[in-house]
Motif scaffolding. Structure first.
Motif, PDB file in Angstrom:
ATOM      1  N   SER A   1       0.836  -1.209   0.000  1.00  0.00           N
ATOM      2  CA  SER A   1       0.000   0.000   0.000  1.00  0.00           C
ATOM      3  C   SER A   1       0.865   1.251   0.000  1.00  0.00           C
ATOM      4  O   SER A   1       0.565   2.236  -0.675  1.00  0.00           O
ATOM      5  CB  SER A   1      -0.908   0.028   1.233  1.00  0.00           C
ATOM      6  OG  SER A   1      -1.734  -1.100   1.265  1.00  0.00           O
ATOM      7  N   ASP A   2       1.927   1.198   0.794  1.00  0.00           N
ATOM      8  CA  ASP A   2       2.842   2.337   0.866  1.00  0.00           C
ATOM      9  C   ASP A   2       3.454   2.605  -0.508  1.00  0.00           C
ATOM     10  O   ASP A   2       3.563   3.755  -0.937  1.00  0.00           O
ATOM     11  CB  ASP A   2       3.924   2.034   1.908  1.00  0.00           C
ATOM     12  CG  ASP A   2       4.894   3.180   2.076  1.00  0.00           C
ATOM     13  OD1 ASP A   2       4.509   4.177   2.724  1.00  0.00           O
ATOM     14  OD2 ASP A   2       6.006   3.099   1.530  1.00  0.00           O
ATOM     15  N   GLU A   3       3.790   1.545  -1.186  1.00  0.00           N
ATOM     16  CA  GLU A   3       4.394   1.690  -2.513  1.00  0.00           C
ATOM     17  C   GLU A   3       3.360   2.228  -3.506  1.00  0.00           C
ATOM     18  O   GLU A   3       3.678   3.088  -4.342  1.00  0.00           O
ATOM     19  CB  GLU A   3       4.939   0.332  -2.976  1.00  0.00           C
ATOM     20  CG  GLU A   3       5.858   0.403  -4.173  1.00  0.00           C
ATOM     21  CD  GLU A   3       5.153   0.311  -5.500  1.00  0.00           C
ATOM     22  OE1 GLU A   3       5.743   0.710  -6.507  1.00  0.00           O
ATOM     23  OE2 GLU A   3       3.986  -0.167  -5.532  1.00  0.00           O
ATOM     24  N   LEU A   4       2.121   1.762  -3.388  1.00  0.00           N
ATOM     25  CA  LEU A   4       1.054   2.275  -4.259  1.00  0.00           C
ATOM     26  C   LEU A   4       0.896   3.782  -4.074  1.00  0.00           C
ATOM     27  O   LEU A   4       0.847   4.538  -5.053  1.00  0.00           O
ATOM     28  CB  LEU A   4      -0.272   1.559  -3.951  1.00  0.00           C
ATOM     29  CG  LEU A   4      -1.539   2.238  -4.490  1.00  0.00           C
ATOM     30  CD1 LEU A   4      -1.576   2.183  -6.020  1.00  0.00           C
ATOM     31  CD2 LEU A   4      -2.800   1.607  -3.912  1.00  0.00           C
ATOM     32  N   LEU A   5       0.803   4.202  -2.815  1.00  0.00           N
ATOM     33  CA  LEU A   5       0.554   5.625  -2.555  1.00  0.00           C
ATOM     34  C   LEU A   5       1.760   6.487  -2.912  1.00  0.00           C
ATOM     35  O   LEU A   5       1.609   7.665  -3.221  1.00  0.00           O
ATOM     36  CB  LEU A   5       0.152   5.820  -1.081  1.00  0.00           C
ATOM     37  CG  LEU A   5      -1.188   5.181  -0.707  1.00  0.00           C
ATOM     38  CD1 LEU A   5      -1.438   5.268   0.795  1.00  0.00           C
ATOM     39  CD2 LEU A   5      -2.334   5.850  -1.477  1.00  0.00           C
TER      40      LEU A   5
ATOM     41  N   ASN B   1      -3.338   9.398  -5.296  1.00  0.00           N
ATOM     42  CA  ASN B   1      -4.795   9.505  -5.265  1.00  0.00           C
ATOM     43  C   ASN B   1      -5.415   8.377  -6.073  1.00  0.00           C
ATOM     44  O   ASN B   1      -6.043   8.594  -7.099  1.00  0.00           O
ATOM     45  CB  ASN B   1      -5.197  10.885  -5.822  1.00  0.00           C
ATOM     46  CG  ASN B   1      -6.670  11.131  -5.641  1.00  0.00           C
ATOM     47  OD1 ASN B   1      -7.312  10.538  -4.771  1.00  0.00           O
ATOM     48  ND2 ASN B   1      -7.231  11.988  -6.490  1.00  0.00           N
ATOM     49  N   PRO B   2      -5.260   7.139  -5.621  1.00  0.00           N
ATOM     50  CA  PRO B   2      -5.717   6.005  -6.433  1.00  0.00           C
ATOM     51  C   PRO B   2      -7.232   5.847  -6.424  1.00  0.00           C
ATOM     52  O   PRO B   2      -7.884   6.142  -5.417  1.00  0.00           O
ATOM     53  CB  PRO B   2      -5.052   4.798  -5.748  1.00  0.00           C
ATOM     54  CG  PRO B   2      -4.897   5.227  -4.317  1.00  0.00           C
ATOM     55  CD  PRO B   2      -4.682   6.715  -4.337  1.00  0.00           C
ATOM     56  N   SER B   3      -7.777   5.378  -7.535  1.00  0.00           N
ATOM     57  CA  SER B   3      -9.194   5.001  -7.574  1.00  0.00           C
ATOM     58  C   SER B   3      -9.344   3.655  -6.865  1.00  0.00           C
ATOM     59  O   SER B   3      -8.352   2.959  -6.607  1.00  0.00           O
ATOM     60  CB  SER B   3      -9.672   4.866  -9.024  1.00  0.00           C
ATOM     61  OG  SER B   3      -9.045   3.736  -9.615  1.00  0.00           O
TER      62      SER B   3
ATOM     63  N   ILE C   1      -6.571   0.623  -6.380  1.00  0.00           N
ATOM     64  CA  ILE C   1      -6.176  -0.005  -5.110  1.00  0.00           C
ATOM     65  C   ILE C   1      -6.307  -1.521  -5.228  1.00  0.00           C
ATOM     66  O   ILE C   1      -5.404  -2.278  -4.877  1.00  0.00           O
ATOM     67  CB  ILE C   1      -7.036   0.510  -3.931  1.00  0.00           C
ATOM     68  CG1 ILE C   1      -6.888   2.030  -3.769  1.00  0.00           C
ATOM     69  CG2 ILE C   1      -6.635  -0.193  -2.633  1.00  0.00           C
ATOM     70  CD1 ILE C   1      -7.847   2.639  -2.749  1.00  0.00           C
ATOM     71  N   ARG C   2      -7.435  -1.948  -5.764  1.00  0.00           N
ATOM     72  CA  ARG C   2      -7.646  -3.402  -5.880  1.00  0.00           C
ATOM     73  C   ARG C   2      -6.580  -4.037  -6.761  1.00  0.00           C
ATOM     74  O   ARG C   2      -6.067  -5.112  -6.458  1.00  0.00           O
ATOM     75  CB  ARG C   2      -9.044  -3.693  -6.429  1.00  0.00           C
ATOM     76  CG  ARG C   2     -10.168  -3.384  -5.438  1.00  0.00           C
ATOM     77  CD  ARG C   2     -11.533  -3.866  -5.925  1.00  0.00           C
ATOM     78  NE  ARG C   2     -12.618  -3.295  -5.139  1.00  0.00           N
ATOM     79  CZ  ARG C   2     -13.032  -3.761  -3.962  1.00  0.00           C
ATOM     80  NH1 ARG C   2     -12.453  -4.817  -3.438  1.00  0.00           N
ATOM     81  NH2 ARG C   2     -14.017  -3.181  -3.314  1.00  0.00           N
ATOM     82  N   GLU C   3      -6.252  -3.371  -7.845  1.00  0.00           N
ATOM     83  CA  GLU C   3      -5.241  -3.927  -8.741  1.00  0.00           C
ATOM     84  C   GLU C   3      -3.889  -3.998  -8.039  1.00  0.00           C
ATOM     85  O   GLU C   3      -3.197  -5.025  -8.080  1.00  0.00           O
ATOM     86  CB  GLU C   3      -5.145  -3.085 -10.015  1.00  0.00           C
ATOM     87  CG  GLU C   3      -4.194  -3.687 -11.036  1.00  0.00           C
ATOM     88  CD  GLU C   3      -4.097  -2.867 -12.314  1.00  0.00           C
ATOM     89  OE1 GLU C   3      -4.943  -1.989 -12.546  1.00  0.00           O
ATOM     90  OE2 GLU C   3      -3.150  -3.121 -13.081  1.00  0.00           O
TER      91      GLU C   3
ATOM     92  N   VAL D   1      -6.573   2.320   2.929  1.00  0.00           N
ATOM     93  CA  VAL D   1      -5.776   2.945   1.866  1.00  0.00           C
ATOM     94  C   VAL D   1      -6.413   4.265   1.457  1.00  0.00           C
ATOM     95  O   VAL D   1      -5.725   5.276   1.266  1.00  0.00           O
ATOM     96  CB  VAL D   1      -5.610   1.985   0.671  1.00  0.00           C
ATOM     97  CG1 VAL D   1      -4.795   2.648  -0.436  1.00  0.00           C
ATOM     98  CG2 VAL D   1      -4.928   0.697   1.116  1.00  0.00           C
ATOM     99  N   ARG D   2      -7.740   4.268   1.356  1.00  0.00           N
ATOM    100  CA  ARG D   2      -8.432   5.533   1.042  1.00  0.00           C
ATOM    101  C   ARG D   2      -8.130   6.580   2.117  1.00  0.00           C
ATOM    102  O   ARG D   2      -7.890   7.745   1.829  1.00  0.00           O
ATOM    103  CB  ARG D   2      -9.943   5.312   0.983  1.00  0.00           C
ATOM    104  CG  ARG D   2     -10.427   4.468  -0.185  1.00  0.00           C
ATOM    105  CD  ARG D   2     -11.954   4.325  -0.083  1.00  0.00           C
ATOM    106  NE  ARG D   2     -12.475   3.289  -0.946  1.00  0.00           N
ATOM    107  CZ  ARG D   2     -13.241   2.266  -0.515  1.00  0.00           C
ATOM    108  NH1 ARG D   2     -13.558   2.152   0.764  1.00  0.00           N
ATOM    109  NH2 ARG D   2     -13.681   1.367  -1.370  1.00  0.00           N
TER     110      ARG D   2
END
Lengths: 807, 193
Positions: B146-150, B155-157, B161-163, B182-183
């Motif tokens: 999650s940290d890497e995603l953000l 501002n992920p949809s 996030i699911r992907e 995550v949101r």
């Protein structure tokens, strides 16, 4: 709180009940009952410092490894351990012949499971020998060097092969307490339930619907592998750090095999990475202790995922035959069913699963005339036992399919048909037991149906279809072609707590003292925290009952009395009840001390209704009588007490009648699916749930339980199944590559509507909540897929070939 | 063999490593960092997700010898990693930072895994606040992912996030509270900006 449109439920002919119980004590406590307080172990869990049972380390420790059978059913001709023993770094190799006492079996109810195989193996992956070495790979390689010669036997895999006239007995010479009433020694337990007159009721039916349903074998798939550390102690005993659901049940099974008194086997709960029933039975507990005692060194054992699939029992696969009748105006006339559960090679929890499957086989419906039979088989398939929902799950899948069939035949709306037949408070169970607390079945269905529907064609956007929201996802198998939406409903009933006369108690030790001028409560139980949040709730109860802010939760171990199992949705009810009760006793003692010291100072000390609030003794009117620091001074008040819910009875072995259950839990689901009818791929778009929880002690945790249980039901509907080869009884998919559990992409939004109708018999009016959402989730998804495709679909999980006609 | 690499900003040396050992085994059993989890050890569950030179990987699928001279961030170092990033921008190779710059990132505190005086990272705090932690066995891997995603998409949809988290299995929560977490972390971050 009850919704305004809901009439207050009432017992037929009795006083109205169902209003939430008034809490006077602790109404001003912060972080008490009813608040979404955060987990006390949360920080440790997000920083990676929480010590799970596979994280333990001890200086000089060895690694244990189990050698498991490569065949399902065979005589063991010989075992040669010489090469393993000669491997550098190996400290011990043990087989059946090395077991220290005459007690060489264990089991939850029937002690039929060998610690190590003796002369025979009865299922694929049965433990045959154990090894301890200084590196896990050395232990694995040494185990692989043990030569076992098998003489294979024919495998028993289903009812026909189990009960054939010449069938080999899976267990010779049974002497357990069920063997006298089963029709065949390869049947573990049989429970019939007969009430009313089915033959007569059947004549009133305008439609009769039959179905033959198949339920696959589901795995708990908890993420934290079976593991633990056994440390030999100077007094000849052993200290086992372990992930389990019930420390004291483990202890009772371990100690006799080791030849030690129970007080020389000390057990401490380690971090538990999920359980879902799969840790009710022992796994590596005895093996690690045996190796530690043999070598005199600490021994750590950790299964990998492959071994975990062999190392715990699964959910019983089942064949269910149902017949229902209904009148033209949509009233059920009767129900007949026969449920055959495959218990696999060892009994585990099969007898209790049979009790649940039979007594809950009607579902949450009022049917007066029933003829029910449930059995569990001994076969050479993997042993099956407890998993979330425990016998009620299999039945719910079948009776809800029947409800949809009946509604269709009658041309009725499936929700309305269910509501017409929904049980309510006062309805009799098929066992004759009255449902004596709210049973808002029709209301839950109304609520779940009233929730807003997810918009159609959500995948469409100005930049073209977002394939992530379509069946097949990023495999990019469709942009919407061939995709059909369907909607389905289901509702279920689950019992809470251990049933059928089991002495289902828990124990709580609660201490109160003043530390640095501040009153502090300490709660010590043996409850297994497996992730559900029992530790959160215990602190909340102590704050409410003792009016304190600071609560310490002691680690669970066997130095305090048994808490019973973290299963059957029972821990908040039973150990929560025990904590509440012990807190109340502590409160009385504290007030007694206050009366003794200060009774002469103020007349209100003599009144009955004194409360502990904010570290003070206050009257019901809020007048402060004294500070707890002054009342207690140096004194420590401690209580350890057992607590029981009201007793239950065994079911009659012939008629199934009896007040067998403690409480019921109800949930309803609405599933919305989109099916790629060309490829047979299913996308669950939304899975809405309405559940009555009695009283939400921690609303955030309640949602987590409902959403988690719902998702396990989704997995059972469309992907999860342990595949056992019917010719060899060998497991074909023991990995997360081949046994699929829902990912975040497979899981839809799960809106939840929580209803709180108090059960007057339960602490705070609460209801056990963990299992009910797992029941109705699966049949709701199946109903939605049927709605989308028009197919009958009589098995779960559904695979693509079932939808494309290529099965 | 001996393996030298950097873990959570500190140089580490692991001795007597058998060639078949994974990075996960070395972290857990040789370096005393059991935060990365061993739920499947076959690359399917994501519970052992760590950053290897900034890239999220399953530590169970990385041979120990492959990390020689490289930089690993585990859940134990996530809070300090996030603080460092907040102070000096992105600190990993994943968002275009050269590797030598990434290596300038250093852990503070008394040692790996102590977590002493290390305030939680925003995503860690959000997981607690949103109720995304139950048994917690999936949590370390999800936090790292999650940290890497953000870091890459502030501002992920929901679909993003699911992907991004689809390689991390959770058996307890049904993922709803993980989505919330995550949101929440993303929303708090956008409030700060």
């Amino acid at each position: 709180m009850p919704s305004p449109e809901l009439p207050i439920p009432s017992v037929r002919g009795g006083a109205p009940v169902g209003a939430p119980s008034k809490i006077t004590q602790g109404s001003r406590a912060r972080g008490g009952v009813g608040e979404s307080t955060l987990r006390p172990d949360g920080i440790l869990k997000v920083t990676g410092e929480f010590a799970y049972s596979s994280d333990l380390w001890h200086e000089d420790m060895l690694w244990g490894q189990i050698l498991r059978s490569t065949v399902a059913h065979a005589e063991i001709v010989s075992i040669d351990t010489s090469q393993a023993l000669a491997t550098a770094g190996v400290y011990a190799v043990m087989t059946y012949d090395d077991l220290p006492t005459g007690v060489r079996n264990y089991g939850l109810e029937i002690r039929d499971t060998p610690v190590l195989a003796h002369g025979k193996v009865r299922h694929h992956g049965e433990p045959v020998a154990i090894v301890a070495a200084d590196h896990p790979e050395t232990a694995r390689r040494a185990a692989a060097r043990i030569k076992v010669e098998y003489r294979e036997l024919p495998v028993i895999t289903d009812e026909a092969s189990a009960t054939a006239p010449d069938a080999i007995l899976v267990h010779e010479g049974r002497d357990d307490h069920h063997c006298g009433h089963v029709p065949h020694p390869n049947i573990v337990h049989r429970q019939p339930i007969v009430r009313g007159d089915v033959a007569r009721a059947r004549r009133r039916a305008d439609v009769i619907v039959e179905g033959e349903y198949t339920f696959g074998m589901q795995d708990q798939a908890f993420l934290g592998p079976e593991s633990g550390l056994a440390v030999p102690e100077e007094d000849g005993g052993v200290h086992l750090y372990i992930a389990t659901q019930w420390l004291h049940s483990d202890l009772r099974q371990i100690a006799p095999v080791l030849g030690l008194p129970e007080d020389k086997v000390r057990m401490t709960l380690s971090g538990v990475g999920g359980a879902f029933g799969g840790r009710e039975d022992l796994s590596m507990q005895i093996h690690a202790c045996l190796l530690a005692l043999r070598t005199g060194k600490p021994v750590k054992m950790v299964y990998n995922r492959f071994e975990s699939f062999f190392g715990h029992v699964h959910r019983h696969p089942a064949k269910l035959h149902y017949e229902h009748g209904a009148t033209k105006d949509g009233k059920l006339t009767h129900m007949k069913c026969r449920i055959v559960l495959d218990g696999g090679a060892y009994a585990s929890a099969s007898p209790a699963v049979v009790g649940n499957a039979s007594s809950l086989s009607v579902g949450p419906y009022a049917v007066d005339d029933v003829d029910i039979e449930a059995i569990a088989l001994y076969t050479n398939n993997p042993p099956c036992g407890a998993m979330r929902g425990f016998g009620a799950v299999q039945a719910c899948f079948a009776y809800e399919a029947q409800m949809d069939k009946l509604a269709k035949r009658l041309g009725m709306d499936p929700v309305e048909f269910r509501q017409r037949n929904a049980m309510e408070q006062g309805t009799l169970m098929p066992t004759g037991q009255p449902v004596d607390s709210p049973a808002p079945v029709a209301e839950l269905l109304r609520r779940v149906k009233a929730m807003p529907m997810p918009p159609e064609r959500q995948w469409e956007s100005s930049e073209g279809p977002d394939v992530r929201q379509l069946p097949g996802g990023l495999s990019n198998t469709t942009h919407g072609e061939g995709v059909v939406r369907g909607v389905g409903y289901a509702v279920g009933i689950k019992n809470v707590g251990f049933s059928e006369g089991f002495d289902d108690y828990s124990t709580a030790r609660v201490r109160m003292e003043v530390i640095n001028g501040e009153p502090v409560a300490t709660v010590h139980t043996a409850m297994a925290e497996v992730g559900q949040g029992g530790v959160t709730v215990h602190a909340q109860i102590a704050r409410t009952e003792l009016g304190v802010t600071q609560v310490t939760i002691r680690p669970a171990d066997t130095r305090v009395g048994s808490a019973g199992s973290t299963s059957a949705s029972r821990q908040t009810y039973v150990t929560g009840g025990a904590v509440k009760n012990s807190c109340e006793l502590v409160r009385e003692k504290v007030l007694e001390i206050g009366r003794r010291k200060f009774g002469s100072c103020h007349p209100a000390w003599a009144t009955a209704g004194l409360l502990l609030e904010g570290g003070k003794v206050v009257t019901e009117g809020g007048e402060v009588l004294g500070d707890l620091a002054d009342v207690l001074e140096e004194e420590v008040v401690e209580v350890e007490e057992e607590w029981r819910h009201r007793p239950t009875e065994a079911f009659d072995l012939r008629t199934g009648q009896g007040n067998g259950h403690v409480q019921y839990s109800f949930a309803a689901h609405r599933a919305v699916v989109e099916v790629d009818t060309e490829l047979g791929l299913v996308k669950v778009v939304e899975l809405a749930c309405a559940q009555d929880v009695g009283k939400a002690l921690n609303p955030l945790s309640v949602l987590g339980q409902i959403q988690g249980g719902t998702t396990q039901g989704l997995g059972m509907a469309v992907m999860e199944e342990i595949v056992v080869d019917p010719r060899t009884a060998k497991v074909r998919n023991p990995s997360f590559t081949d046994y699929l559990i829902p990912t975040i992409l497979d899981t839809p939004t799960i809106p939840v509507d929580v209803l709180e109708l108090a059960d007057p018999h339960a602490p705070y009016g609460l209801r056990g909540i963990g299992e009910a959402p797992t029941l109705s989730s699966t049949p709701a998804v199946l109903a939605a897929i049927r709605d989308a495709t028009g197919l009958e679909l009589d098995r779960t999980p559904v695979r693509p070939e079932h939808l494309t006609g290529t099965a | 063999m001996r393996v030298n690499f950097t873990v959570n900003g500190r140089p580490q040396e692991a001795d007597d490593v058998w060639e078949g050992e994974s990075l996960l085994y070395v972290l857990r059993e040789r370096l005393g960092l059991p935060g990365s989890k061993n739920a499947c050890e076959q690359g399917e569950c994501g519970s052992c997700t760590v950053r290897l030179d900034g890239v999220p990987v399953c530590a169970c699928l990385v041979a120990a010898g492959q990390v020689e001279g490289r930089d690993v961030v585990t859940v134990e170092g996530l809070a300090q990693f996030a603080r460092q990033r907040a102070a000096g921008g992105c600190a990993t190779g994943a968002c275009g930072t050269p590797l030598d710059e990434a290596r300038r990132w250093q852990a503070e505190g008394t040692g790996p895994g102590t977590g002493e005086d290390a305030g939680l990272s925003p995503v860690q705090q959000a997981f607690i606040d949103a109720g995304a932690v139950q048994c917690g066995f999936c949590t370390p891997g999800l936090l790292v992912a999650s940290d890497e995603l953000l870091e890459r998409n502030p501002n992920p949809s929901d679909a993003d996030i699911r992907e991004a988290l689809s390689g991390n299995l959770c058996r307890c929560t049904g993922y709803e509270k993980i989505m919330d977490a995550v949101r929440l972390a993303a929303a708090r971050r956008s409030e700060e900006v």
